[in-house]
Motif scaffolding. Structure first.
Motif, PDB file in Angstrom:
ATOM      1  N   ARG A 115       0.860  -1.188   0.000  1.00  0.00           N
ATOM      2  CA  ARG A 115       0.000   0.000   0.000  1.00  0.00           C
ATOM      3  C   ARG A 115       0.898   1.239   0.000  1.00  0.00           C
ATOM      4  NH1 ARG A 115      -4.391  -1.162   4.856  1.00  0.00           N
ATOM      5  NH2 ARG A 115      -5.406  -3.012   3.954  1.00  0.00           N
ATOM      6  N   GLY A 116       0.515   2.259  -0.741  1.00  0.00           N
ATOM      7  CA  GLY A 116       1.307   3.489  -0.701  1.00  0.00           C
ATOM      8  C   GLY A 116       1.704   3.991  -2.078  1.00  0.00           C
ATOM      9  N   ALA A 117       2.705   4.885  -2.077  1.00  0.00           N
ATOM     10  CA  ALA A 117       3.005   5.698  -3.260  1.00  0.00           C
ATOM     11  C   ALA A 117       3.936   5.049  -4.272  1.00  0.00           C
ATOM     12  CB  ALA A 117       3.604   7.031  -2.808  1.00  0.00           C
ATOM     13  N   GLN A 121       8.241   0.359  -7.634  1.00  0.00           N
ATOM     14  CA  GLN A 121       9.646   0.422  -7.206  1.00  0.00           C
ATOM     15  C   GLN A 121       9.915  -0.545  -6.057  1.00  0.00           C
ATOM     16  OE1 GLN A 121       7.626   3.044  -7.728  1.00  0.00           O
ATOM     17  NE2 GLN A 121       8.742   4.854  -8.466  1.00  0.00           N
ATOM     18  N   GLU A 122       8.953  -0.677  -5.160  1.00  0.00           N
ATOM     19  CA  GLU A 122       9.158  -1.525  -3.983  1.00  0.00           C
ATOM     20  C   GLU A 122       9.334  -2.988  -4.358  1.00  0.00           C
ATOM     21  OE1 GLU A 122       9.562  -1.530   0.292  1.00  0.00           O
ATOM     22  OE2 GLU A 122       9.491   0.061  -1.202  1.00  0.00           O
ATOM     23  N   CYS A 123       8.541  -3.469  -5.302  1.00  0.00           N
ATOM     24  CA  CYS A 123       8.667  -4.887  -5.673  1.00  0.00           C
ATOM     25  C   CYS A 123       9.992  -5.149  -6.375  1.00  0.00           C
ATOM     26  CB  CYS A 123       7.481  -5.341  -6.513  1.00  0.00           C
ATOM     27  SG  CYS A 123       7.502  -4.803  -8.230  1.00  0.00           S
ATOM     28  N   LEU A 124      10.484  -4.171  -7.163  1.00  0.00           N
ATOM     29  CA  LEU A 124      11.785  -4.334  -7.808  1.00  0.00           C
ATOM     30  C   LEU A 124      12.907  -4.270  -6.773  1.00  0.00           C
ATOM     31  CD1 LEU A 124      11.256  -2.123 -10.980  1.00  0.00           C
ATOM     32  CD2 LEU A 124      11.471  -4.610 -10.912  1.00  0.00           C
ATOM     33  N   LYS A 203       6.597   7.492  -0.403  1.00  0.00           N
ATOM     34  CA  LYS A 203       7.066   8.306  -1.516  1.00  0.00           C
ATOM     35  C   LYS A 203       8.591   8.287  -1.528  1.00  0.00           C
ATOM     36  CE  LYS A 203       6.430  12.841  -3.629  1.00  0.00           C
ATOM     37  NZ  LYS A 203       5.770  14.177  -3.511  1.00  0.00           N
ATOM     38  N   ILE A 204       9.183   8.122  -2.699  1.00  0.00           N
ATOM     39  CA  ILE A 204      10.631   7.984  -2.813  1.00  0.00           C
ATOM     40  C   ILE A 204      11.304   9.344  -2.706  1.00  0.00           C
ATOM     41  CG2 ILE A 204      12.510   7.264  -4.354  1.00  0.00           C
ATOM     42  CD1 ILE A 204      10.458   5.234  -5.513  1.00  0.00           C
ATOM     43  N   LYS A 205      12.390   9.380  -1.967  1.00  0.00           N
ATOM     44  CA  LYS A 205      13.193  10.601  -1.811  1.00  0.00           C
ATOM     45  C   LYS A 205      14.522  10.416  -2.539  1.00  0.00           C
ATOM     46  CE  LYS A 205      13.159  10.164   2.668  1.00  0.00           C
ATOM     47  NZ  LYS A 205      12.343   8.968   2.796  1.00  0.00           N
TER      48      LYS A 205
END
Length: 308
Positions: A115-117, A121-124, A203-205
């Motif tokens: 869940r989220g933004a 990217q998270e799964c990779l 969210k990615i920083k």
């Protein structure tokens, strides 16, 4: 024909919208997207990907940055569904209640996972071997609504973010095309998510792309490269300079006995770095305030830069 107001902003949403319009199964009467934002040194206002596509498609588009503005431009019960995808604005209950049937969200993961933004990217980043899209009924809590349907796909171990994003957008549009008539006539019911399996992503920083060769394996760094290949790109600090990695691969090369984690070595104008486990080959990099260079060109100009 089922009527839809499409709400989205980014390239993922634009690709979904493009595919839905191409199939022409639904009446997408209006589009809501975020306002144009200043970009670059000159702070030129740049419309969202969805706004640019809407102009080409000649569909009415409204730029709204919050729920109050949405309520001002979209009459109550004027459409059957709100279809939300990569919009980037949290919706309040009066907006969620606007359509006659439901407000749906296309989410780029197999909920309740990620869940989220930044689910793609998270799964990779985590090196997952499968992912998918979910079509959920929206509620106030982020990505917590009941799920109508999902589609999953396998992930190759070398696919990059942009490629996966486009594949998932195609899958998301396919999911909507297959399920919306059943949702509309009430023959498909949404099911609650399994609360015990919930995970989140944020969210990615820019600083998330910083890598430490001493503490991460070559595979972990390569997965970060896959996830952040579009932005913020992975980078490392060497000789007090932040260096961006544009291309890299996991190498089967063994590091020389005198090379430990965090150290570089060069063979036949190839640049390698020893990681916490394994070796990474860097094939394209960018120095501060410089253009990206392939390693051969870089080493021709600075052959001893990475020599300890």
């Amino acid at each position: 024909m089922i009527s839809i107001c499409f709400m989205g902003s980014g390239p993922f949403a634009a690709r979904v919208l493009e595919l839905l319009v191409k199939e022409n199964q639904y009446d997408i009467s209006s589009i809501i997207t975020q306002p144009a934002k200043p970009q670059g040194r000159k702070k030129r206002l740049v419309p969202t990907d969805v706004a640019l596509l809407a102009e080409k498609l000649d569909i009415q588009v409204f730029e709204c940055s919050n729920s109050k503005q949405i309520l001002e431009v979209l009459p109550v019960k004027s459409v059957d569904f709100l279809l939300v995808c990569d919009y980037g604005v949290l919706l309040k209950q009066p907006v969620i209640d606007l359509p006659t049937k439901d407000t749906l969200n296309i989410h780029g993961s197999l909920l309740p996972l990620y869940r989220g933004a930044s689910p793609i990217q998270e799964c990779l980043k985590n090196g997952d071997n499968k992912t998918g899209v979910s079509l959920q009924s929206m509620v106030l809590k982020l990505d917590a609504g009941d799920v109508y349907a999902e589609m999953e796909m396998q992930i190759s171990d070398d696919i990059m973010f942009e490629q996966l994003r486009d594949k998932l957008a195609w899958l998301g549009s396919k999911l909507v095309l297959q399920t919306l008539p059943q949702i509309s006539n009430g023959t498909m019911q949404a099911k609650p998510q399994d609360a015990s399996l919930v995970s989140h992503c944020s969210k990615i920083k820019k600083e998330d792309g910083l890598v430490d060769f001493k503490s991460l394996t070559a595979k972990e760094i390569f997965n970060l490269h896959r996830a952040y290949s579009l932005w913020p790109k992975i980078h490392f600090v060497f000789k007090d300079q932040t260096i961006i990695i544009h291309d890299c691969i996991i190498s089967d090369k063994r590091a020389p006995s005198n090379i430990s984690a965090g150290m570089f070595f060069i063979e036949d104008k190839h640049l390698y770095v020893c990681c916490e486990l394994g070796v990474l080959e860097i094939s394209k990099l960018q120095m501060p305030s410089k253009q990206p260079l392939d390693i051969k060109s870089f080493l021709n100009g600075r052959p001893t830069f990475f020599v300890s």
